[in-house]
Design a protein around this motif. Sequence first.
Motif, PDB file in Angstrom:
ATOM      1  N   ILE A  90      88.962  93.658  22.709  1.00 44.03           N
ATOM      2  CA  ILE A  90      89.972  93.422  23.991  1.00 44.03           C
ATOM      3  C   ILE A  90      91.189  93.935  23.751  1.00 44.03           C
ATOM      4  CG2 ILE A  90      90.605  92.358  26.045  1.00 44.03           C
ATOM      5  CD1 ILE A  90      87.917  90.519  25.295  1.00 44.03           C
ATOM      6  N   TRP A  91      91.763  94.909  24.571  1.00 44.94           N
ATOM      7  CA  TRP A  91      93.410  95.134  24.737  1.00 44.94           C
ATOM      8  C   TRP A  91      93.868  94.799  25.886  1.00 44.94           C
ATOM      9  CZ3 TRP A  91      90.013  97.965  21.667  1.00 44.94           C
ATOM     10  CH2 TRP A  91      90.329  98.519  20.455  1.00 44.94           C
ATOM     11  N   SER A  92      94.877  94.329  26.115  1.00 48.35           N
ATOM     12  CA  SER A  92      95.612  93.614  27.228  1.00 48.35           C
ATOM     13  C   SER A  92      97.051  93.685  27.220  1.00 48.35           C
ATOM     14  CB  SER A  92      94.665  92.142  27.865  1.00 48.35           C
ATOM     15  OG  SER A  92      95.242  91.727  29.066  1.00 48.35           O
ATOM     16  N   LEU A  93      97.543  93.676  28.383  1.00 46.83           N
ATOM     17  CA  LEU A  93      99.050  93.164  28.559  1.00 46.83           C
ATOM     18  C   LEU A  93      99.094  91.662  28.308  1.00 46.83           C
ATOM     19  CD1 LEU A  93     100.154  95.318  31.987  1.00 46.83           C
ATOM     20  CD2 LEU A  93     100.409  95.794  29.550  1.00 46.83           C
ATOM     21  N   PRO A  94      99.921  91.062  27.916  1.00 47.90           N
ATOM     22  CA  PRO A  94      99.884  89.649  27.847  1.00 47.90           C
ATOM     23  C   PRO A  94     100.011  88.987  29.124  1.00 47.90           C
ATOM     24  CG  PRO A  94     101.477  90.789  26.404  1.00 47.90           C
ATOM     25  CD  PRO A  94     101.236  91.832  27.148  1.00 47.90           C
ATOM     26  N   GLU A  95      99.734  87.898  29.235  1.00 47.40           N
ATOM     27  CA  GLU A  95      99.884  87.242  30.559  1.00 47.40           C
ATOM     28  C   GLU A  95     101.145  86.802  30.975  1.00 47.40           C
ATOM     29  OE1 GLU A  95      96.310  84.302  32.083  1.00 47.40           O
ATOM     30  OE2 GLU A  95      97.198  83.611  30.319  1.00 47.40           O
ATOM     31  N   GLY A  96     101.236  86.982  32.128  1.00 40.47           N
ATOM     32  CA  GLY A  96     102.689  87.046  32.679  1.00 40.47           C
ATOM     33  C   GLY A  96     103.591  88.349  32.690  1.00 40.47           C
ATOM     34  N   GLY A 171     103.817  82.630  36.924  1.00 36.31           N
ATOM     35  CA  GLY A 171     104.522  83.419  37.711  1.00 36.31           C
ATOM     36  C   GLY A 171     105.960  82.884  37.797  1.00 36.31           C
ATOM     37  N   GLY A 172     106.307  81.662  37.381  1.00 37.75           N
ATOM     38  CA  GLY A 172     107.476  81.424  37.687  1.00 37.75           C
ATOM     39  C   GLY A 172     107.829  79.731  37.999  1.00 37.75           C
ATOM     40  N   ALA A 173     106.722  78.969  38.626  1.00 39.00           N
ATOM     41  CA  ALA A 173     107.000  77.801  38.953  1.00 39.00           C
ATOM     42  C   ALA A 173     107.339  76.816  37.811  1.00 39.00           C
ATOM     43  CB  ALA A 173     105.744  77.293  39.567  1.00 39.00           C
ATOM     44  N   SER A 174     107.991  75.928  38.232  1.00 38.29           N
ATOM     45  CA  SER A 174     108.674  74.735  37.280  1.00 38.29           C
ATOM     46  C   SER A 174     107.769  73.806  37.204  1.00 38.29           C
ATOM     47  CB  SER A 174     109.989  74.423  37.800  1.00 38.29           C
ATOM     48  OG  SER A 174     110.884  75.481  38.145  1.00 38.29           O
ATOM     49  N   GLY A 175     106.735  73.613  37.966  1.00 38.12           N
ATOM     50  CA  GLY A 175     106.078  72.350  38.055  1.00 38.12           C
ATOM     51  C   GLY A 175     104.729  72.761  38.955  1.00 38.12           C
ATOM     52  N   ALA A 176     103.797  71.640  38.894  1.00 36.40           N
ATOM     53  CA  ALA A 176     102.758  71.721  39.706  1.00 36.40           C
ATOM     54  C   ALA A 176     102.368  70.223  40.370  1.00 36.40           C
ATOM     55  CB  ALA A 176     101.522  72.315  39.144  1.00 36.40           C
ATOM     56  N   SER A 177     101.896  70.309  41.296  1.00 37.50           N
ATOM     57  CA  SER A 177     101.554  68.634  41.923  1.00 37.50           C
ATOM     58  C   SER A 177     100.168  68.541  41.742  1.00 37.50           C
ATOM     59  CB  SER A 177     101.758  68.921  43.494  1.00 37.50           C
ATOM     60  OG  SER A 177     101.008  69.800  43.944  1.00 37.50           O
ATOM     61  N   CYS A 178      99.152  69.438  41.511  1.00 42.81           N
ATOM     62  CA  CYS A 178      98.009  69.289  41.145  1.00 42.81           C
ATOM     63  C   CYS A 178      97.816  68.497  39.656  1.00 42.81           C
ATOM     64  CB  CYS A 178      96.907  70.646  41.254  1.00 42.81           C
ATOM     65  SG  CYS A 178      95.376  70.092  40.856  1.00 42.81           S
ATOM     66  N   ILE A 179      97.139  67.372  39.689  1.00 42.16           N
ATOM     67  CA  ILE A 179      96.966  66.793  38.429  1.00 42.16           C
ATOM     68  C   ILE A 179      96.410  67.650  37.329  1.00 42.16           C
ATOM     69  CG2 ILE A 179      96.158  64.528  37.208  1.00 42.16           C
ATOM     70  CD1 ILE A 179      96.431  63.175  39.948  1.00 42.16           C
ATOM     71  N   LEU A 180      95.182  68.004  37.743  1.00 49.86           N
ATOM     72  CA  LEU A 180      94.513  68.780  36.455  1.00 49.86           C
ATOM     73  C   LEU A 180      95.300  70.042  36.054  1.00 49.86           C
ATOM     74  CD1 LEU A 180      91.819  68.978  35.006  1.00 49.86           C
ATOM     75  CD2 LEU A 180      90.610  69.858  36.793  1.00 49.86           C
ATOM     76  N   ALA A 181      95.877  70.693  37.087  1.00 49.16           N
ATOM     77  CA  ALA A 181      96.590  72.012  36.693  1.00 49.16           C
ATOM     78  C   ALA A 181      97.808  71.778  35.788  1.00 49.16           C
ATOM     79  CB  ALA A 181      96.984  72.751  37.903  1.00 49.16           C
ATOM     80  N   ALA A 182      98.239  70.570  36.086  1.00 49.58           N
ATOM     81  CA  ALA A 182      99.593  70.097  35.280  1.00 49.58           C
ATOM     82  C   ALA A 182      99.064  69.793  33.894  1.00 49.58           C
ATOM     83  CB  ALA A 182     100.458  69.274  36.083  1.00 49.58           C
ATOM     84  N   LYS A 183      98.081  68.890  33.997  1.00 51.30           N
ATOM     85  CA  LYS A 183      97.842  68.428  32.626  1.00 51.30           C
ATOM     86  C   LYS A 183      97.163  69.633  31.624  1.00 51.30           C
ATOM     87  CE  LYS A 183      98.139  64.007  32.923  1.00 51.30           C
ATOM     88  NZ  LYS A 183      98.919  63.318  31.728  1.00 51.30           N
ATOM     89  N   MET A 184      96.514  70.449  32.385  1.00 54.59           N
ATOM     90  CA  MET A 184      95.767  71.758  31.345  1.00 54.59           C
ATOM     91  C   MET A 184      96.857  72.540  30.914  1.00 54.59           C
ATOM     92  SD  MET A 184      92.334  73.050  33.023  1.00 54.59           S
ATOM     93  CE  MET A 184      92.933  73.375  34.699  1.00 54.59           C
TER      94      MET A 184
END
Length: 350
Positions: A90-96, A171-184
């Motif tokens: 697998i070759w890819s552009l890096p995430e982001g 994409g550039g957000a500084s944080g997330a309100s969703c508990i699971l998203a932030a923890k991951m």
Amino acid sequence: MKGLAKEELTSLEQVKLLKISPDRAFFSAQHEEIATGATTDIYFIRTYEILKDLGLLYTEVTAEIFPRREGILAGVAEVLNLLQGKKVEIWSLPEGSSFAAKEVVMRIKGPYGEFGLFETAILGMLASSSGWATAAKEIKEAAGDKPFICFGARHVHPAVAPVMERAALIGGASGASCILAAKMAGMEPQGTVPHALFLIIGDTVEGAKAYHRLMPPGAKRTILVDTFKDEAEEALRVAEALGPALEAIRLDTPSERGGVTPDLVREVRARLDGAGFHHVRIFVSGGLTPEKVRQLAEAGADAFGVGSYISGAPPIDMTMDLKEVAGRPVAKRGRLPGPLPNPRLERLYP
């Protein structure tokens, strides 16, 4: 895909025998179901049956994925996890990474039977996450050096809320309100309290005092000030009650009252400064778009909570084409045969 039992669906008979419990509580796909191909389109199973009968299922191929429009690439990590253990390269552009319309963002090489089943899932992972990441990037560009938190979890199915907020962070957000998203993401979730708290208590200042008294020291003292009275008046009341402990006031004026406007931000800033509360920042949320963020930032807003603009972003359509079969350049009509060069691709697996 550590810990997942994987008996892939590679025949129509297996699909026929697949039973779904009538007591199933949620309709979202489980990790095991994604890993076994249960979320793929049925025509890939038909393809497997035919190629297997012809002795061609494990023909060496090269597949390339490209987007229909420009954006920010996200979802790569999930694709790598999905294909972990497969005999593929697998070759890819890096995430982001940013990408242009029709630029090759990923190339997969190996026996078709190793990965063809998962075309639907691969494209969906990249399309949705890239759409969300691109919207977050647009907000980031509008906000400049001012932070924003993703508040979009309430606008999407809970099964994909962590995926969406992870993409927003890429994409550039500084944080997330969703508990699971932030923890991951290795972060702590961000956010204070909803209007419900103040409506139940009955007074903004009393709610602010209770929050300050009961929440741990690390919890930011950011208080909503649009529940009952004029926002500027409430901002001053809360600032006087909490003093130096107050970090920010939050403006979330509903559209029924005109929403948060640049003039409102300017007035609140002026009244806070006039009363000596220069340290109190202004956090704005509620139906924000890049244009609104830009205007409010210029008016004096310090940070933002953005939900629906990110969560409601359309997926960026992704297409997977076979470009080589058994070492021979190929392509469907309208496309160029053979792999298209893209020096930005990096080998990510194995």
